[in-house]
Design a protein around this motif. Sequence first.
Motif, mmCIF file in Angstrom:
data_model
loop_
_atom_site.group_PDB
_atom_site.id
_atom_site.type_symbol
_atom_site.label_atom_id
_atom_site.label_comp_id
_atom_site.label_asym_id
_atom_site.label_seq_id
_atom_site.Cartn_x
_atom_site.Cartn_y
_atom_site.Cartn_z
ATOM 1 N N GLN A 144 6.615 0.492 6.733
ATOM 2 C CA GLN A 144 7.412 0.711 5.525
ATOM 3 C C GLN A 144 8.513 -0.329 5.413
ATOM 4 O O GLN A 144 8.814 -0.819 4.325
ATOM 5 C CB GLN A 144 7.983 2.124 5.540
ATOM 6 C CG GLN A 144 6.871 3.159 5.441
ATOM 7 C CD GLN A 144 7.414 4.566 5.310
ATOM 8 O OE1 GLN A 144 8.296 4.813 4.508
ATOM 9 N NE2 GLN A 144 6.874 5.486 6.091
ATOM 10 N N VAL A 186 6.587 -3.943 4.739
ATOM 11 C CA VAL A 186 5.927 -4.104 3.452
ATOM 12 C C VAL A 186 6.826 -3.715 2.289
ATOM 13 O O VAL A 186 6.988 -4.455 1.327
ATOM 14 C CB VAL A 186 4.625 -3.280 3.393
ATOM 15 C CG1 VAL A 186 4.053 -3.316 1.990
ATOM 16 C CG2 VAL A 186 3.629 -3.819 4.392
ATOM 17 N N ALA A 187 7.442 -2.555 2.445
ATOM 18 C CA ALA A 187 8.191 -2.047 1.302
ATOM 19 C C ALA A 187 9.474 -2.828 1.068
ATOM 20 O O ALA A 187 10.058 -2.742 0.004
ATOM 21 C CB ALA A 187 8.500 -0.571 1.495
ATOM 22 N N GLU A 188 9.919 -3.576 2.061
ATOM 23 C CA GLU A 188 11.177 -4.293 1.869
ATOM 24 C C GLU A 188 10.975 -5.801 1.870
ATOM 25 O O GLU A 188 11.848 -6.551 2.259
ATOM 26 C CB GLU A 188 12.186 -3.893 2.949
ATOM 27 C CG GLU A 188 12.602 -2.450 2.898
ATOM 28 C CD GLU A 188 13.723 -2.182 1.884
ATOM 29 O OE1 GLU A 188 14.305 -3.141 1.346
ATOM 30 O OE2 GLU A 188 13.989 -1.006 1.629
ATOM 31 N N LEU A 247 -1.016 1.701 2.982
ATOM 32 C CA LEU A 247 -0.161 2.268 1.950
ATOM 33 C C LEU A 247 -0.813 3.525 1.367
ATOM 34 O O LEU A 247 -0.171 4.571 1.200
ATOM 35 C CB LEU A 247 0.059 1.215 0.852
ATOM 36 C CG LEU A 247 1.224 1.418 -0.091
ATOM 37 C CD1 LEU A 247 2.524 1.616 0.685
ATOM 38 C CD2 LEU A 247 1.364 0.223 -1.036
ATOM 39 N N LEU A 249 0.597 7.414 1.429
ATOM 40 C CA LEU A 249 0.862 8.208 0.226
ATOM 41 C C LEU A 249 -0.092 9.403 0.110
ATOM 42 O O LEU A 249 0.281 10.447 -0.389
ATOM 43 C CB LEU A 249 0.762 7.325 -1.026
ATOM 44 C CG LEU A 249 1.832 6.232 -1.132
ATOM 45 C CD1 LEU A 249 1.562 5.317 -2.321
ATOM 46 C CD2 LEU A 249 3.217 6.862 -1.269
ATOM 47 N N GLN A 250 -1.327 9.218 0.547
ATOM 48 C CA GLN A 250 -2.304 10.308 0.435
ATOM 49 C C GLN A 250 -3.129 10.404 1.713
ATOM 50 O O GLN A 250 -4.335 10.132 1.711
ATOM 51 C CB GLN A 250 -3.247 10.043 -0.750
ATOM 52 C CG GLN A 250 -2.488 9.707 -2.035
ATOM 53 C CD GLN A 250 -3.414 9.148 -3.086
ATOM 54 O OE1 GLN A 250 -4.190 8.224 -2.839
ATOM 55 N NE2 GLN A 250 -3.360 9.751 -4.272
ATOM 56 N N GLN A 298 8.231 -2.296 -3.783
ATOM 57 C CA GLN A 298 7.526 -1.042 -3.547
ATOM 58 C C GLN A 298 8.452 -0.028 -2.893
ATOM 59 O O GLN A 298 8.216 1.173 -2.951
ATOM 60 C CB GLN A 298 6.314 -1.282 -2.641
ATOM 61 C CG GLN A 298 5.261 -2.148 -3.295
ATOM 62 C CD GLN A 298 4.012 -2.236 -2.436
ATOM 63 O OE1 GLN A 298 3.912 -1.566 -1.419
ATOM 64 N NE2 GLN A 298 3.065 -3.049 -2.855
ATOM 65 N N MET A 346 8.432 4.020 -2.780
ATOM 66 C CA MET A 346 8.254 4.848 -1.602
ATOM 67 C C MET A 346 9.482 5.696 -1.298
ATOM 68 O O MET A 346 9.383 6.834 -0.915
ATOM 69 C CB MET A 346 7.927 3.957 -0.405
ATOM 70 C CG MET A 346 6.737 3.042 -0.672
ATOM 71 S SD MET A 346 6.049 2.385 0.847
ATOM 72 C CE MET A 346 5.714 3.874 1.769
ATOM 73 N N LEU A 404 3.095 6.213 -9.938
ATOM 74 C CA LEU A 404 2.019 6.505 -8.998
ATOM 75 C C LEU A 404 0.745 6.880 -9.758
ATOM 76 O O LEU A 404 -0.353 6.438 -9.419
ATOM 77 C CB LEU A 404 2.433 7.633 -8.052
ATOM 78 C CG LEU A 404 3.363 7.191 -6.926
ATOM 79 C CD1 LEU A 404 3.826 8.370 -6.099
ATOM 80 C CD2 LEU A 404 2.651 6.167 -6.037
ATOM 81 N N GLN A 438 -2.885 5.133 -9.673
ATOM 82 C CA GLN A 438 -4.127 5.834 -9.353
ATOM 83 C C GLN A 438 -5.169 5.632 -10.445
ATOM 84 O O GLN A 438 -6.349 5.443 -10.185
ATOM 85 C CB GLN A 438 -3.862 7.321 -9.137
ATOM 86 C CG GLN A 438 -3.296 7.588 -7.739
ATOM 87 C CD GLN A 438 -2.839 9.023 -7.582
ATOM 88 O OE1 GLN A 438 -3.205 9.890 -8.377
ATOM 89 N NE2 GLN A 438 -2.058 9.254 -6.539
#
Lengths: 204, 204, 204, 204
Positions: free
Chosen positions: A108, A111-113, A172, A176-177, B114, B118, B130, B134
């Motif tokens: 996280q 990638v997210a930052e 990712l 999320l899922q 992102q 998140m 989101l 999807q």
Amino acid sequence: MTMDRKELRKEQHRLEILEAAEQVFARQGFHTTTMEKVAEECGWSKGTLYLHFKSKEDLFFSVIIEKAEKFTSTLEKAISTAQNIEEVIGALVNAQFQFFIENNDFFQLAVAEQGKVMHGSDSGMREGLLEKQQHHVLMTTQSLQKHLPDDSPIKPDTLARSIMGAINIHTLTWLLQPETINPEELKLEITQLFLHGVIPCTKA
Amino acid sequence: MTMDRKELRKEQHRLEILEAAEQVFARQGFHTTTMEKVAEECGWSKGTLYLHFKSKEDLFFSVIIEKAEKFTSTLEKAISTAQNIEEVIGALVNAQFQFFIENNDFFQLAVAEQGKVMHGSDSGMREGLLEKQQHHVLMTTQSLQKHLPDDSPIKPDTLARSIMGAINIHTLTWLLQPETINPEELKLEITQLFLHGVIPCTKA
Amino acid sequence: MTMDRKELRKEQHRLEILEAAEQVFARQGFHTTTMEKVAEECGWSKGTLYLHFKSKEDLFFSVIIEKAEKFTSTLEKAISTAQNIEEVIGALVNAQFQFFIENNDFFQLAVAEQGKVMHGSDSGMREGLLEKQQHHVLMTTQSLQKHLPDDSPIKPDTLARSIMGAINIHTLTWLLQPETINPEELKLEITQLFLHGVIPCTKA
Amino acid sequence: MTMDRKELRKEQHRLEILEAAEQVFARQGFHTTTMEKVAEECGWSKGTLYLHFKSKEDLFFSVIIEKAEKFTSTLEKAISTAQNIEEVIGALVNAQFQFFIENNDFFQLAVAEQGKVMHGSDSGMREGLLEKQQHHVLMTTQSLQKHLPDDSPIKPDTLARSIMGAINIHTLTWLLQPETINPEELKLEITQLFLHGVIPCTKA
DNA sequence: GATGAATGAGTATTCATTCAT
DNA sequence: CATGAATGAATACTCATTCAT
């Protein structure tokens, strides 16, 4: 001896802070994370944080770089024994996915930052991180090249990056899922994809 | 009629703001961007921004969602005429890369931030985004599925995501080191990779 | 004996600290000076500073008071042999200016940081310093009085303060623009000014 | 018109802040004063302070410079009608002392915080203030020169500074021990001192 | 509608001081 | 005695948001 003990203790404290910081940064992102919060989390005072890291940004990049090194060396080890391209790709897919799953905090952050990497932030640490990333790609690339036919239409670094990008996005999705994904199957599937593509050979 | 004109004018203003915001957000990132700066950039006052968007976060997500819709519809069009799996993948790779190159502002927002997706950010817009994502994956997936043999070992959504992830990372590379990349060649290479993998069929 | 040696050593350390502190305070001013910096400068550790002075403020006032005593005794000596008012004033002007020039560190502390004397700072040291200053004025005043005619329209303490104020401001000027000032000439000029004023007697 | 009113209001607010700041700075000194405190004192919020002054230092120097200009113009007016050296010196002594007594807030700022002028503080305002001070001295000097005999052993700028220094120190004394001083007498005494010195002419 | 002056909550960082070693 | 790691109070400054005009 006493010196050694002192230094060991200091290093220990540093690690405690890094660990707490990793979690908080991953949970809240860079800007939303306060030094106060990190201090709470690791049980040290705010002032102590600054004894080990000269700024919030320094702490942030230190967390990432430290982990990035672990990531690279994990990958390196994973592919070191591979005998052919199938094994290399299989190892890459497996090790990367595994590492991200086990260190989703780091994922996280990393990638997210990416914003921190792309925007502003002078501190010189940005450069350090970029270097680390390039070295990572280079290492992977070289390993692939060794086992790739010379006349392959796919350049090894294109392949290296593509695999990494695919893993990123699947990680990712998994974050999320998680319920929609079976990691083991997915790893095999991705490996197959990069080995043989979608068009079965028999067709040709 | 007057109403229509009014609404048109309002919509026009909204677009002006969105456009300015996109650029500033892309340039500076979410946290570093100030409403003041966006106001300057679009020529409206700070107060006016709040007549169209209820918060900075709302503005941010609006920018992304708006663009994401354009992205999806661009892709949709690109693959609509594809007759077989080669063409679908080729179109996907081509259209995505092209879109990112032409809208690198958007790419930087979408990928580099992102974090906003998140972390935190209640605002309900997170969910909206989101959903959009999807839907995007679903659309791509369906298109791939139509042309993929039923017994393919690669599930269409795995393929869809993998392609997207690969494109992402190559775009990032292109942004950071544009000189090392030839987009046209790269697109062909990636297409080949996903079609046939790295192991030439003749070997079999 | 051993005790004496111990105390001597302690006094020595105290002086080392005072000297370093004087320089740093003069260079940076009170608030901008850190105990850390003083510690560095004198080669002792921060903790040791607190073995000799109970606070930063204590250290600050100690520096000033110590020097102020030297200042007073220097002046006292300078005027002790004066036989008449000319000589007293000449000696005063000369000695004060000389002392400030030679100890401009002290001057900067004493004059430029009068704020510390006027504002806040309970510590009791403020009072100590004020007392020292009053004693200084008193000493000067008495010396002047001895040689001033009883019917002089100028009260000796008014004279004492005026001379001191004049010297102060000229020292300040000298510090800010040393090149515009010739100390020797200036001292004579000031002495003349206080002896005879600006209106030549012959005019009368 | 509306614009004028707006600007007037803005200027009004600025003055309110300056006034409050002057008092707090004089009471507490620069470093000990917090923007919070100034905000409280003037009834505006902290943020508003920054609408008018770009930093605490800017506010500080603005207060001083504003007052310094008033000081200079007051002096200028006071000595403008003087016909001879007696009147000039008398006016100088009188006006300066008077101004300081009436604006002892300013005096405490200007004299007690010379540290800010000597140490650090880039901001460009330091230079502005130094210029103002030089202009002040120059103005006074020129006025004295006009009425001083050409062959006077006392240079006019030495005289100007000496008077100013004397007034400074007497003002300080008056602030610390108001009961020991009779301003009217003191002013006469100082004037006499600078006119005729301590040695009665008849002696000669 | 449009404005931008006013607000004040929020935060990184510093540094005097203490105390376990 | 001497040390310097640890502390945490203290503070300037920013910026999203509001609302009177």
